[in-house]
Motif scaffolding. Structure first.
Motif, mmCIF file in Angstrom:
data_model
loop_
_atom_site.group_PDB
_atom_site.id
_atom_site.type_symbol
_atom_site.label_atom_id
_atom_site.label_comp_id
_atom_site.label_asym_id
_atom_site.label_seq_id
_atom_site.Cartn_x
_atom_site.Cartn_y
_atom_site.Cartn_z
ATOM 1 N N LYS A 51 8.203 -11.166 2.504
ATOM 2 C CA LYS A 51 6.848 -11.631 2.208
ATOM 3 C C LYS A 51 6.015 -10.507 1.594
ATOM 4 O O LYS A 51 5.254 -10.731 0.644
ATOM 5 N N LEU A 52 6.142 -9.295 2.102
ATOM 6 C CA LEU A 52 5.392 -8.170 1.550
ATOM 7 C C LEU A 52 5.813 -7.900 0.108
ATOM 8 O O LEU A 52 4.969 -7.596 -0.745
ATOM 9 N N ALA A 53 7.115 -8.017 -0.168
ATOM 10 C CA ALA A 53 7.591 -7.829 -1.538
ATOM 11 C C ALA A 53 7.049 -8.921 -2.453
ATOM 12 O O ALA A 53 6.670 -8.665 -3.604
ATOM 13 N N LEU A 54 6.999 -10.165 -1.932
ATOM 14 C CA LEU A 54 6.454 -11.281 -2.716
ATOM 15 C C LEU A 54 4.983 -11.053 -3.040
ATOM 16 O O LEU A 54 4.548 -11.244 -4.182
ATOM 17 N N ILE A 55 4.212 -10.650 -2.041
ATOM 18 C CA ILE A 55 2.778 -10.410 -2.257
ATOM 19 C C ILE A 55 2.573 -9.315 -3.294
ATOM 20 O O ILE A 55 1.726 -9.439 -4.192
ATOM 21 N N ASP A 56 3.351 -8.254 -3.192
ATOM 22 C CA ASP A 56 3.235 -7.162 -4.155
ATOM 23 C C ASP A 56 3.588 -7.627 -5.558
ATOM 24 O O ASP A 56 2.919 -7.280 -6.541
ATOM 25 N N ARG A 57 4.652 -8.440 -5.660
ATOM 26 C CA ARG A 57 5.082 -8.930 -6.967
ATOM 27 C C ARG A 57 4.025 -9.837 -7.592
ATOM 28 O O ARG A 57 3.720 -9.727 -8.788
ATOM 29 N N VAL A 58 3.434 -10.718 -6.784
ATOM 30 C CA VAL A 58 2.404 -11.616 -7.300
ATOM 31 C C VAL A 58 1.157 -10.838 -7.715
ATOM 32 O O VAL A 58 0.545 -11.121 -8.753
ATOM 33 N N GLU A 59 0.785 -9.842 -6.932
ATOM 34 C CA GLU A 59 -0.375 -9.022 -7.289
ATOM 35 C C GLU A 59 -0.175 -8.353 -8.642
ATOM 36 O O GLU A 59 -1.100 -8.285 -9.455
ATOM 37 N N ILE A 219 -4.940 -17.626 -4.077
ATOM 38 C CA ILE A 219 -3.638 -17.004 -3.858
ATOM 39 C C ILE A 219 -3.643 -16.440 -2.448
ATOM 40 O O ILE A 219 -4.307 -15.437 -2.164
ATOM 41 N N ARG A 220 -2.927 -17.111 -1.572
ATOM 42 C CA ARG A 220 -2.910 -16.694 -0.176
ATOM 43 C C ARG A 220 -1.520 -16.930 0.397
ATOM 44 O O ARG A 220 -0.992 -18.041 0.309
ATOM 45 N N PHE A 221 -0.941 -15.890 0.965
ATOM 46 C CA PHE A 221 0.382 -15.985 1.572
ATOM 47 C C PHE A 221 0.265 -15.588 3.045
ATOM 48 O O PHE A 221 0.107 -14.404 3.350
ATOM 49 N N PRO A 222 0.301 -16.546 3.966
ATOM 50 C CA PRO A 222 0.238 -16.197 5.391
ATOM 51 C C PRO A 222 1.374 -15.251 5.757
ATOM 52 O O PRO A 222 2.520 -15.441 5.342
ATOM 53 N N ASN A 223 1.022 -14.219 6.507
ATOM 54 C CA ASN A 223 2.036 -13.225 6.877
ATOM 55 C C ASN A 223 1.915 -12.906 8.366
ATOM 56 O O ASN A 223 1.353 -11.876 8.760
ATOM 57 N N ASN A 224 2.456 -13.801 9.200
ATOM 58 C CA ASN A 224 2.429 -13.634 10.654
ATOM 59 C C ASN A 224 3.797 -13.231 11.203
ATOM 60 O O ASN A 224 4.040 -13.358 12.403
#
Length: 283
Positions: A51-59, A219-224
């Motif tokens: 998920k962290l990699a996805l968020i970074d890629r989308v940013e 753009i929101r990716f829940p990260n729990n």
């Protein structure tokens, strides 16, 4: 004496039962549960990394300079993993008479997304989510000034089609009720051909005075995943503690029984102690 021996025998039998280990099936089930909990915790750690990699890629995609949309030859290869939220640009003419309204709830309130086909010079078409309009402006006649007739260039974010419908709601094309931005269904309902399999969310810079409000993409990716991982590991730790108490305590009790056999000094003290006292009181 016979009564004392009988009572002592019952006490030893009780201690023997207490020292017994749990049934084999219960032990196996507990160990399997422990392994499963650890596996779930590790899986959540891996999910968190993904998920962290996805968020970074989308940013990186969102804030990169706009690039032309993929060419028609590469449309079959367009995917969420490789292309969604890519900052793109596209030019053409709007086909306002074929726009589609999709129900939406935004920071501006309830209303509709306005999806309008953009006719390109090569004959292909791309659905553009021009932005949001409230319910009172759903009729195109209320926003004529915001519907340009000439060539336009749109910048925004590439989005992947949303087939079928929204949450608990299915699109009903024959009644013109839309709850998701289903590119293929909208294209079929509006008689469009050579349509890109994606749509573009227009940004605020592409907004035209009097037209829909652009730039409202959320753009929101829940990260729990870390919380979930800690929960699984905590449950595994508690189960491991319970297993230690069960097996460790049983081993300790068995060791005492072996080191303190009947007939030894401790056994004599037990017979003349609380157990014997109980017999005297009963007599």
């Amino acid at each position: 004496m016979s009564e004392i021996r009988a009572v002592t025998g019952k006490a030893d039998e009780t201690r023997g039962r207490d020292a017994r280990t749990p049934p084999l099936w219960l032990t196996a089930l507990s160990l399997a549960a422990f392994v499963a909990l650890i596996a779930l915790g590790v899986w959540q750690i891996e999910r968190r990394a993904w998920k962290l990699a996805l968020i970074d890629r989308v940013e990186q995609r969102v804030h990169a300079p706009a690039v032309p949309i993929p060419s028609p030859a590469s449309w079959p290869a367009v995917s969420a993993a490789n292309d969604e939220y890519r900052h793109v640009s596209v030019a053409g003419r709007f086909l306002h008479d074929r726009e589609t309204l999709v129900q939406a709830v935004t920071e501006e309130g309830p209303g509709y997304w306005v999806l309008t086909p953009l006719q390109r010079d090569d004959g292909t078409q791309v659905l553009i989510n021009r932005g949001f309009v409230p319910s009172e402006r759903r009729d195109a006649s209320t926003r004529k000034d915001g519907n340009p007739e000439g060539p336009v260039e749109i910048t925004g974010l590439l989005r992947i089609t949303e087939p079928n419908g929204g949450f608990l709601r299915t699109n009903v094309p024959q009644h013109n009720r839309w709850y998701s931005r289903d590119v293929a269904a909208i294209a079929a309902a509006r008689g469009l051909h050579e349509v890109a399999p994606f749509f573009v969310d227009a940004d605020a810079r592409s907004q035209i005075a009097g037209g829909p409000i652009g730039g409202l993409t959320v753009i929101r990716f829940p990260n729990n995943h870390l919380i979930y991982a800690l929960t699984w590991f905590a449950l595994a730790f508690m189960l491991a503690g319970r297993l230690f108490v069960t097996f460790g305590g049983g081993l300790f009790r068995r060791r005492r029984v072996v080191q303190d056999p009947d007939g030894g000094p401790d056994a004599a003290r037990r017979r003349t102690g609380s157990d014997a006292g109980t017999i005297v009181e009963q007599n």
